[in-house]
Design an enzyme around this catalytic site. Structure first.
Site: not given
Ligand code: IMP
Ligand code: MG
Length: 183
Positions: A107-108, A111, A160, A173
């Site tokens: 996963e990046d 959260d 964020f 990205r």
């Protein structure tokens, strides 16, 4: 070779500042890849890369993981802009048999934990030999009833961020560092 990078960037109406520079990102990934290699070198694992955000983290991890493994992809989406949209939308199904395999989800960022919880359930239903997760970024308080994430690279504040695969409305990205939103 040093990467070119900026301290501050603008994406649409928002400004972001550098939080983790590209060299630290690469060092963190190399370190994690070493740890994963030690744990999985004799297990021929299935690496499940969560698209779109984790494509780059997955690719860079693989540069340092030279042992037998398989790679597959799953695609989910839960963010619109800087807010989560709530529902997880699965746009690609698993096309590989996971029964009795050692599965490592890539996963990046984690959260709320919703995405990982959803994927854990889906994958466990396929009876893998084991399941663990690697994530580039881990926010402070995901709700993970099945236990913590085994392989985080960086733990970050609840802000964020974009870059290194992570987007703000599909932009950012391509950045080689991690940038945090300036409020
Ligand atoms: P979770 O389901 O709340 O754990 O969020 C996981 C997904 O939300 C990640 O795979 C990202 O795609 C997205 N996400 C969460 N936080 C951020 C962020 O700070 N920037 C960009 N995307 C994020
Ligand atoms: Mg993601």
């Amino acid at each position: 070779m040093p990467f070119p990078f900026s301290q501050n960037i603008k994406i649409g109406d928002k400004e972001f500042s550098l939080m983790i520079d590209p060299i630290r990102v690469q060092e963190g990934i190399a370190r994690l890849a070493q740890e994963i290699s030690q744990d999985y070198a004799d297990k021929e694992p299935v690496l499940l890369i969560v698209l779109n955000g984790a494509f780059r983290f997955g690719a860079d991890l693989l540069r340092y993981m030279q042992f037998p493994l398989e790679i597959s992809f799953v695609r989910l989406k839960s963010y619109k802009g800087t807010q989560q949209s709530g529902d997880l939308e699965e746009t690609m199904d698993l096309d590989i048999d996971l029964k009795d395999r050692h599965v490592l989800l890539i996963e990046d960022i984690i959260d709320t934990g919703d995405t990982i919880n959803y994927l854990r359930q889906k994958i466990r239903a396929r009876q893998p030999a084991s399941l663990a997760e690697a994530t580039l970024l881990l926010k402070p308080s995901p709700q993970l009833p099945e236990g913590p994430v085994r392989y985080p690279v960086f733990e970050i504040d609840d802000k964020f961020v974009v870059g290194y695969g992570l987007d703000y409305n599909q932009k950012g990205r391509e950045l080689s560092g991690i940038y945090v939103l300036i409020p």
